[in-house]
Enzyme design. Sequence first.
Site, PDB file in Angstrom:
ATOM      1  N   ASP A 270      17.255   9.922  -7.732  1.00 13.85           N
ATOM      2  CA  ASP A 270      18.704  10.105  -7.585  1.00 13.85           C
ATOM      3  C   ASP A 270      19.190   9.958  -6.148  1.00 13.85           C
ATOM      4  O   ASP A 270      20.277  10.444  -5.791  1.00 13.85           O
ATOM      5  CB  ASP A 270      19.131  11.482  -8.126  1.00 13.85           C
ATOM      6  CG  ASP A 270      19.041  11.566  -9.645  1.00 13.85           C
ATOM      7  OD1 ASP A 270      19.001  10.502 -10.288  1.00 13.85           O
ATOM      8  OD2 ASP A 270      18.999  12.690 -10.181  1.00 13.85           O
TER       9      ASP A 270
ATOM     10  N   ASP B 220       0.323  17.879  19.575  1.00 17.47           N
ATOM     11  CA  ASP B 220       0.872  18.987  20.347  1.00 17.47           C
ATOM     12  C   ASP B 220       1.662  19.987  19.506  1.00 17.47           C
ATOM     13  O   ASP B 220       2.539  20.686  20.032  1.00 17.47           O
ATOM     14  CB  ASP B 220       1.772  18.465  21.484  1.00 17.47           C
ATOM     15  CG  ASP B 220       0.969  17.748  22.573  1.00 17.47           C
ATOM     16  OD1 ASP B 220      -0.266  17.883  22.583  1.00 17.47           O
ATOM     17  OD2 ASP B 220       1.586  17.047  23.396  1.00 17.47           O
TER      18      ASP B 220
ATOM     19  N   HIS C 142       0.818  -1.210   0.000  1.00 12.89           N
ATOM     20  CA  HIS C 142       0.000   0.000   0.000  1.00 12.89           C
ATOM     21  C   HIS C 142       0.853   1.262   0.000  1.00 12.89           C
ATOM     22  O   HIS C 142       0.333   2.377   0.082  1.00 12.89           O
ATOM     23  CB  HIS C 142      -0.922  -0.022   1.233  1.00 12.89           C
ATOM     24  CG  HIS C 142      -2.046   0.941   1.182  1.00 12.89           C
ATOM     25  ND1 HIS C 142      -2.232   1.935   2.128  1.00 12.89           N
ATOM     26  CD2 HIS C 142      -3.064   1.085   0.295  1.00 12.89           C
ATOM     27  CE1 HIS C 142      -3.303   2.635   1.837  1.00 12.89           C
ATOM     28  NE2 HIS C 142      -3.823   2.143   0.725  1.00 12.89           N
TER      29      HIS C 142
ATOM     30  N   LYS D 277       3.249   4.436  -1.106  1.00 10.38           N
ATOM     31  CA  LYS D 277       3.393   5.389  -2.206  1.00 10.38           C
ATOM     32  C   LYS D 277       4.736   6.076  -2.002  1.00 10.38           C
ATOM     33  O   LYS D 277       4.873   6.948  -1.156  1.00 10.38           O
ATOM     34  CB  LYS D 277       2.274   6.430  -2.216  1.00 10.38           C
ATOM     35  CG  LYS D 277       0.884   5.870  -2.533  1.00 10.38           C
ATOM     36  CD  LYS D 277       0.167   5.416  -1.298  1.00 10.38           C
ATOM     37  CE  LYS D 277      -1.232   4.922  -1.666  1.00 10.38           C
ATOM     38  NZ  LYS D 277      -1.860   4.186  -0.558  1.00 10.38           N
TER      39      LYS D 277
ATOM     40  N   LYS E  21      -3.891  10.629   5.096  1.00 10.35           N
ATOM     41  CA  LYS E  21      -3.556   9.910   6.321  1.00 10.35           C
ATOM     42  C   LYS E  21      -2.480  10.724   7.050  1.00 10.35           C
ATOM     43  O   LYS E  21      -1.285  10.614   6.767  1.00 10.35           O
ATOM     44  CB  LYS E  21      -3.009   8.507   6.024  1.00 10.35           C
ATOM     45  CG  LYS E  21      -3.890   7.658   5.066  1.00 10.35           C
ATOM     46  CD  LYS E  21      -3.427   7.757   3.655  1.00 10.35           C
ATOM     47  CE  LYS E  21      -4.049   6.736   2.718  1.00 10.35           C
ATOM     48  NZ  LYS E  21      -5.474   6.579   2.708  1.00 10.35           N
TER      49      LYS E  21
ATOM     50  N   HIS F 163      -8.943  11.079   1.426  1.00 16.61           N
ATOM     51  CA  HIS F 163      -8.046   9.932   1.296  1.00 16.61           C
ATOM     52  C   HIS F 163      -6.739  10.143   2.051  1.00 16.61           C
ATOM     53  O   HIS F 163      -5.865   9.284   2.055  1.00 16.61           O
ATOM     54  CB  HIS F 163      -7.752   9.675  -0.196  1.00 16.61           C
ATOM     55  CG  HIS F 163      -7.129   8.344  -0.472  1.00 16.61           C
ATOM     56  ND1 HIS F 163      -5.795   8.205  -0.827  1.00 16.61           N
ATOM     57  CD2 HIS F 163      -7.631   7.077  -0.447  1.00 16.61           C
ATOM     58  CE1 HIS F 163      -5.524   6.927  -1.012  1.00 16.61           C
ATOM     59  NE2 HIS F 163      -6.616   6.223  -0.791  1.00 16.61           N
TER      60      HIS F 163
END
Length: 454
Positions: free
Chosen positions: A195, A379, A188, A190, A374, A372
């Site tokens: 380089d 604090d 899952h 991404k 996350k 979508h």
Amino acid sequence: MMIQKCAGVLCLVLLAGCGSLSLPDRMAHTTHAVNVNGAQGPLSARKSETVLAGLKNGSPKTNIFDRHLAQVEELMGSPLMTGNKVTLLLDGPATYKSMFSAIQGAKNHINMETYSIEDDEIGHRFAAALMERQKKGVQVNFIYDSVGSGDTPKEFFKSMMDSGINVLEFNPINPLMLRKKWEVGRDHRKLLVVDGQIAFVGGVNISSVYSSGSFTRSKPRTTDTPPWRDTHLRIEGPVVSDFQKLFLATWAKQQGEPLVSKSFFPQIGSRGNEVVRAIGSSPDESYSSIYATLLSAINSAETYAYITTAYFVPDPQLLAVLKAAAQRNVDVRLMLPDKTDSNLVYYASHSYYDELLSAGVKIYEREDALLHAKTALIDGVWSTIGSTNLDWLSFQHNQEINAVILGQDFGEQMKAMFEKDIQSSRLVRLEKWRQRSIGVRLKELGARLWARWI
């Protein structure tokens, strides 16, 4: 009769909810000295203390620096790294623009890992950009998930391979192509590394659903499909090497063809002042490092905890930690979707609302977009962005990747982003929530039975 049926379903739900995700046995008792690495390697204990003291100076009341960091120091697979520049990217257009710029500037190699790449305009733009760089002598290595990209035809990837790109399918669902027993989870993540000096991490897949921003109101919508709201990061500096290691580890675990030796780990000087940790998790580990560090961070909150997630199906430990924080007067706010691409997750998520609201947790639902993202902010000094949702699937069954960023400067950007989402959201109120129909409640109870698998 209806009451008896509801009671029976509730019993099943309670049985399904028993048990929690695994945590390291030594977590509660770990109080190690916190070490920070820089461009030249580990800093001395004194310099590490100076870096952390600078981050703590003037911060809101928090136990992040005094308890959380010491608690997770030994548990994380990668160190805190100073000397980084982190750019916050809201939604697809900003993310893709920055990615294409980095890809077009690549000189040596491009390592890319994605859950989903679609056979649409955006997918073809990425494929074309990667093939163009490959033809210019830049080695491109590409991992995609077999399920996440299941609707993308094999011809799409064949054209990439024909150009010389190394393409690896993660856990192929075709049983004739299975390579080993490590087949349960999905990739899952991404991740894009260019380089060895620039890394992109977040929630954005490669798809035209991200073609418009979620806050845009200037153009009338020409489709019933809502824009997608997501968050991504561009990171430059020494911590990129840790993200690179995570990519190469996946390639090796999946038994990809040996990669031609390239400068995967160039010497990187300081690019900024951000302190960042790269965290990866996979189902072949005894516990999720991302889950462990998130629980510890919320437990250490003293002022506020702002959490955004697309899929919210918490285990009992996470649920307890959120409620306990609210009950000790921490301002706990959850940003959850008003619209979803999974009705099962949607109703399962709603089954937790009553007890959270009763404990003082504030729940907002993002409107006018499909949420979508996350992310989390604790604090004002502890931030995380990545691919990990707050559900069993992410914590137990998937490969995930997150960045943790320490410091008030970046925290202020995160807070501004969260407040912007609140302006486009609806606050869920307990009194009104309890007025929903018995039919809706039964859907929630039924969906919760599947909590461990969604």
